[in-house]
Design a protein around this motif. Structure first.
Motif, PDB file in Angstrom:
ATOM      1  N   ALA A  10      -0.676 -43.447  21.837  1.00  0.00           N
ATOM      2  CA  ALA A  10      -1.800 -44.240  21.335  1.00  0.00           C
ATOM      3  C   ALA A  10      -3.123 -43.544  21.643  1.00  0.00           C
ATOM      4  CB  ALA A  10      -1.768 -45.637  21.945  1.00  0.00           C
ATOM      5  N   ALA A  11      -3.255 -42.978  22.822  1.00  0.00           N
ATOM      6  CA  ALA A  11      -4.487 -42.276  23.194  1.00  0.00           C
ATOM      7  C   ALA A  11      -4.691 -41.048  22.302  1.00  0.00           C
ATOM      8  CB  ALA A  11      -4.430 -41.874  24.663  1.00  0.00           C
ATOM      9  N   ALA A  12      -3.631 -40.311  22.001  1.00  0.00           N
ATOM     10  CA  ALA A  12      -3.737 -39.136  21.129  1.00  0.00           C
ATOM     11  C   ALA A  12      -4.140 -39.556  19.721  1.00  0.00           C
ATOM     12  CB  ALA A  12      -2.405 -38.383  21.111  1.00  0.00           C
ATOM     13  N   ALA A  13      -3.587 -40.655  19.225  1.00  0.00           N
ATOM     14  CA  ALA A  13      -3.933 -41.122  17.884  1.00  0.00           C
ATOM     15  C   ALA A  13      -5.402 -41.527  17.827  1.00  0.00           C
ATOM     16  CB  ALA A  13      -3.039 -42.293  17.484  1.00  0.00           C
ATOM     17  N   VAL A  14      -5.917 -42.188  18.844  1.00  0.00           N
ATOM     18  CA  VAL A  14      -7.314 -42.592  18.894  1.00  0.00           C
ATOM     19  C   VAL A  14      -8.202 -41.352  18.926  1.00  0.00           C
ATOM     20  CG1 VAL A  14      -9.077 -43.676  20.358  1.00  0.00           C
ATOM     21  CG2 VAL A  14      -6.924 -44.856  19.907  1.00  0.00           C
ATOM     22  N   LEU A  15      -7.816 -40.348  19.697  1.00  0.00           N
ATOM     23  CA  LEU A  15      -8.596 -39.123  19.777  1.00  0.00           C
ATOM     24  C   LEU A  15      -8.695 -38.438  18.416  1.00  0.00           C
ATOM     25  CD1 LEU A  15      -8.485 -37.726  23.126  1.00  0.00           C
ATOM     26  CD2 LEU A  15      -9.183 -36.108  21.394  1.00  0.00           C
ATOM     27  N   VAL A  16      -7.596 -38.415  17.660  1.00  0.00           N
ATOM     28  CA  VAL A  16      -7.594 -37.791  16.346  1.00  0.00           C
ATOM     29  C   VAL A  16      -8.473 -38.595  15.380  1.00  0.00           C
ATOM     30  CG1 VAL A  16      -6.151 -37.257  14.349  1.00  0.00           C
ATOM     31  CG2 VAL A  16      -5.393 -36.628  16.631  1.00  0.00           C
ATOM     32  N   LEU A  17      -8.412 -39.907  15.457  1.00  0.00           N
ATOM     33  CA  LEU A  17      -9.186 -40.742  14.540  1.00  0.00           C
ATOM     34  C   LEU A  17     -10.673 -40.733  14.857  1.00  0.00           C
ATOM     35  CD1 LEU A  17      -6.810 -43.820  14.228  1.00  0.00           C
ATOM     36  CD2 LEU A  17      -7.213 -42.044  12.532  1.00  0.00           C
ATOM     37  N   VAL A  18     -11.041 -40.646  16.130  1.00  0.00           N
ATOM     38  CA  VAL A  18     -12.431 -40.734  16.533  1.00  0.00           C
ATOM     39  C   VAL A  18     -13.143 -39.388  16.406  1.00  0.00           C
ATOM     40  CG1 VAL A  18     -13.958 -41.199  18.502  1.00  0.00           C
ATOM     41  CG2 VAL A  18     -11.996 -42.664  18.060  1.00  0.00           C
ATOM     42  N   GLN A  19     -12.432 -38.271  16.625  1.00  0.00           N
ATOM     43  CA  GLN A  19     -13.055 -36.950  16.642  1.00  0.00           C
ATOM     44  C   GLN A  19     -13.031 -36.340  15.235  1.00  0.00           C
ATOM     45  OE1 GLN A  19     -11.112 -34.294  19.302  1.00  0.00           O
ATOM     46  NE2 GLN A  19     -12.801 -32.854  19.332  1.00  0.00           N
ATOM     47  N   PRO A  20     -14.186 -36.276  14.514  1.00  0.00           N
ATOM     48  CA  PRO A  20     -14.209 -35.772  13.148  1.00  0.00           C
ATOM     49  C   PRO A  20     -14.080 -34.248  13.069  1.00  0.00           C
ATOM     50  CG  PRO A  20     -16.418 -36.340  13.830  1.00  0.00           C
ATOM     51  CD  PRO A  20     -15.489 -36.765  14.944  1.00  0.00           C
ATOM     52  N   GLY A  21     -14.457 -33.523  14.058  1.00  0.00           N
ATOM     53  CA  GLY A  21     -14.377 -32.064  14.021  1.00  0.00           C
ATOM     54  C   GLY A  21     -14.409 -31.512  15.421  1.00  0.00           C
ATOM     55  N   LEU A  22     -14.512 -30.239  15.536  1.00  0.00           N
ATOM     56  CA  LEU A  22     -14.579 -29.637  16.855  1.00  0.00           C
ATOM     57  C   LEU A  22     -15.912 -29.976  17.494  1.00  0.00           C
ATOM     58  CD1 LEU A  22     -13.128 -26.085  16.136  1.00  0.00           C
ATOM     59  CD2 LEU A  22     -11.996 -27.989  17.269  1.00  0.00           C
ATOM     60  N   ALA A  23     -15.852 -30.299  18.727  1.00  0.00           N
ATOM     61  CA  ALA A  23     -17.082 -30.605  19.451  1.00  0.00           C
ATOM     62  C   ALA A  23     -17.726 -29.300  19.895  1.00  0.00           C
ATOM     63  CB  ALA A  23     -16.779 -31.484  20.654  1.00  0.00           C
ATOM     64  N   VAL A  24     -19.054 -29.214  19.756  1.00  0.00           N
ATOM     65  CA  VAL A  24     -19.791 -28.051  20.202  1.00  0.00           C
ATOM     66  C   VAL A  24     -20.756 -28.531  21.264  1.00  0.00           C
ATOM     67  CG1 VAL A  24     -21.397 -26.228  19.517  1.00  0.00           C
ATOM     68  CG2 VAL A  24     -19.624 -26.986  17.932  1.00  0.00           C
ATOM     69  N   ALA A  25     -20.656 -27.934  22.407  1.00  0.00           N
ATOM     70  CA  ALA A  25     -21.549 -28.307  23.499  1.00  0.00           C
ATOM     71  C   ALA A  25     -22.941 -27.759  23.212  1.00  0.00           C
ATOM     72  CB  ALA A  25     -21.020 -27.761  24.821  1.00  0.00           C
ATOM     73  N   ALA A  26     -23.929 -28.436  23.719  1.00  0.00           N
ATOM     74  CA  ALA A  26     -25.320 -28.052  23.472  1.00  0.00           C
ATOM     75  C   ALA A  26     -25.619 -26.650  23.985  1.00  0.00           C
ATOM     76  CB  ALA A  26     -26.260 -29.061  24.112  1.00  0.00           C
ATOM     77  N   ASP A  27     -24.919 -26.193  25.011  1.00  0.00           N
ATOM     78  CA  ASP A  27     -25.198 -24.874  25.574  1.00  0.00           C
ATOM     79  C   ASP A  27     -24.271 -23.774  25.049  1.00  0.00           C
ATOM     80  OD1 ASP A  27     -22.964 -25.843  26.835  1.00  0.00           O
ATOM     81  OD2 ASP A  27     -23.569 -25.156  28.830  1.00  0.00           O
ATOM     82  N   ASP A  28     -23.407 -24.097  24.034  1.00  0.00           N
ATOM     83  CA  ASP A  28     -22.547 -23.066  23.437  1.00  0.00           C
ATOM     84  C   ASP A  28     -23.404 -22.143  22.586  1.00  0.00           C
ATOM     85  OD1 ASP A  28     -20.264 -24.054  24.572  1.00  0.00           O
ATOM     86  OD2 ASP A  28     -19.494 -25.013  22.750  1.00  0.00           O
ATOM     87  N   PRO A  29     -23.208 -20.827  22.703  1.00  0.00           N
ATOM     88  CA  PRO A  29     -23.996 -19.909  21.882  1.00  0.00           C
ATOM     89  C   PRO A  29     -23.547 -19.961  20.410  1.00  0.00           C
ATOM     90  CG  PRO A  29     -22.414 -18.682  23.192  1.00  0.00           C
ATOM     91  CD  PRO A  29     -22.303 -20.121  23.601  1.00  0.00           C
ATOM     92  N   SER A  30     -24.474 -19.700  19.498  1.00  0.00           N
ATOM     93  CA  SER A  30     -24.137 -19.715  18.074  1.00  0.00           C
ATOM     94  C   SER A  30     -24.767 -18.504  17.386  1.00  0.00           C
ATOM     95  CB  SER A  30     -24.613 -20.997  17.404  1.00  0.00           C
ATOM     96  OG  SER A  30     -26.016 -21.093  17.488  1.00  0.00           O
ATOM     97  N   THR A  31     -24.222 -18.184  16.225  1.00  0.00           N
ATOM     98  CA  THR A  31     -24.709 -17.056  15.448  1.00  0.00           C
ATOM     99  C   THR A  31     -24.996 -17.535  14.030  1.00  0.00           C
ATOM    100  OG1 THR A  31     -23.342 -15.530  16.713  1.00  0.00           O
ATOM    101  CG2 THR A  31     -24.133 -14.755  14.572  1.00  0.00           C
ATOM    102  N   THR A  32     -26.178 -17.264  13.522  1.00  0.00           N
ATOM    103  CA  THR A  32     -26.507 -17.557  12.136  1.00  0.00           C
ATOM    104  C   THR A  32     -26.029 -16.370  11.302  1.00  0.00           C
ATOM    105  OG1 THR A  32     -28.447 -18.824  12.786  1.00  0.00           O
ATOM    106  CG2 THR A  32     -28.361 -18.029  10.494  1.00  0.00           C
ATOM    107  N   VAL A  33     -25.209 -16.658  10.284  1.00  0.00           N
ATOM    108  CA  VAL A  33     -24.642 -15.613   9.441  1.00  0.00           C
ATOM    109  C   VAL A  33     -25.325 -15.665   8.076  1.00  0.00           C
ATOM    110  CG1 VAL A  33     -22.542 -14.747   8.360  1.00  0.00           C
ATOM    111  CG2 VAL A  33     -22.434 -15.791  10.642  1.00  0.00           C
ATOM    112  N   THR A  34     -25.860 -14.530   7.631  1.00  0.00           N
ATOM    113  CA  THR A  34     -26.498 -14.443   6.318  1.00  0.00           C
ATOM    114  C   THR A  34     -25.967 -13.234   5.573  1.00  0.00           C
ATOM    115  OG1 THR A  34     -28.336 -13.094   7.105  1.00  0.00           O
ATOM    116  CG2 THR A  34     -28.635 -15.479   7.185  1.00  0.00           C
ATOM    117  N   TYR A  35     -26.123 -13.243   4.271  1.00  0.00           N
ATOM    118  CA  TYR A  35     -25.806 -12.075   3.448  1.00  0.00           C
ATOM    119  C   TYR A  35     -26.583 -12.173   2.150  1.00  0.00           C
ATOM    120  CZ  TYR A  35     -22.500 -15.247   1.155  1.00  0.00           C
ATOM    121  OH  TYR A  35     -21.931 -16.309   0.505  1.00  0.00           O
ATOM    122  N   THR A  36     -26.690 -11.066   1.455  1.00  0.00           N
ATOM    123  CA  THR A  36     -27.432 -11.004   0.204  1.00  0.00           C
ATOM    124  C   THR A  36     -26.502 -10.549  -0.903  1.00  0.00           C
ATOM    125  OG1 THR A  36     -29.449 -10.425   1.384  1.00  0.00           O
ATOM    126  CG2 THR A  36     -29.393  -9.937  -0.984  1.00  0.00           C
TER     127      THR A  36
END
Length: 171
Positions: A10-36
Motif C-alpha cells: 500500500a505504501a509503494a502504491a501511494v508513493l507511485v500515485l503521489v510522485q509525478p516525476g523524479l524529485a530534484v533537490a534544490a541543491d542538485d546541479p543542472s545543465t542547460t542544453v542548447t543547440y542551433t
C-alpha cells in the motif's frame, strides 16, 4: 506477516500515485542544453546548354533542355519560392526569330521533403514569367523538372544555327 506485506504494498502504491516525476533537490546541479539548427540558401541549378535539334521553316522544333532543380535549404516553417524564365530572341547572325515563338512547359516535378509545387506553361518572352511555384514548404526540400522548350519556326525563316539564352531564376 500478511498485514505487514499489505502495508508495504500500500505504501509503494501511494508513493507511485503521489510522485509525478523524479524529485530534484534544490541543491542538485543542472545543465542547460542548447543547440542551433542551421539554415542554408535557396538555389537553382540549370543545364549550361541545350540543343533542341533541327527542323524546316514552318515546323516546330522542341526538346527537353535537361533537369532544373530548386534546392531550398533555408529550413523554414512555411517556405515559398518562385522560378521565372525569360528568353532572348534567337539569332543566327543573318536572321532573328523572336523569343515569343517559343514555349516553356515544366512537365512533371519530382520533390523531396515537404513542398507543394505548381507549374505554369508559358509563351516565352524577353521578360521574366513565372513557370514553377513552391508553397507550404517545411524544412529543407527540393523540386526537379525537365522542361520542354518548343520553337515555332516561322515559314519565312532563313536556314542556320539559331542561338538564344534562356534565363531561369528563383526567388
Amino acid at each position: 506477516m500478511r498485514a505487514r506485506s499489505l502495508s508495504v504494498a500500500a505504501a509503494a502504491a501511494v508513493l507511485v500515485l503521489v510522485q509525478p516525476g523524479l524529485a530534484v533537490a534544490a541543491d542538485d546541479p543542472s545543465t542547460t542544453v542548447t543547440y542551433t539548427v542551421t539554415s542554408g540558401a535557396l538555389t537553382l541549378s540549370v543545364p549550361a546548354s541545350a540543343d533542341l535539334g533541327s527542323g524546316a521553316p514552318g515546323t516546330q522544333i522542341s526538346g527537353a533542355i535537361g533537369p532544373v532543380t530548386v534546392t531550398d535549404n533555408r529550413a523554414l516553417l512555411s517556405a515559398s519560392w518562385t522560378v521565372t524564365a525569360a528568353e532572348t530572341d534567337f539569332t543566327s547572325g543573318a536572321s532573328t526569330i523572336p523569343a515569343t515563338s517559343a514555349t516553356y512547359a515544366a512537365g512533371s516535378v519530382t520533390t523531396t521533403g515537404v513542398i507543394t509545387v505548381t507549374t505554369t506553361n508559358v509563351t516565352l518572352s524577353n521578360s521574366a514569367q513565372v513557370v514553377v511555384t513552391g508553397t507550404a514548404g517545411v524544412g529543407d526540400n527540393t523540386a526537379t523538372w525537365d522542361p520542354t522548350v518548343a520553337v515555332n519556326v516561322p515559314a519565312g525563316a532563313v536556314g542556320g544555327l539559331y542561338t538564344g539564352t534562356l534565363t531561369q531564376s528563383v526567388a
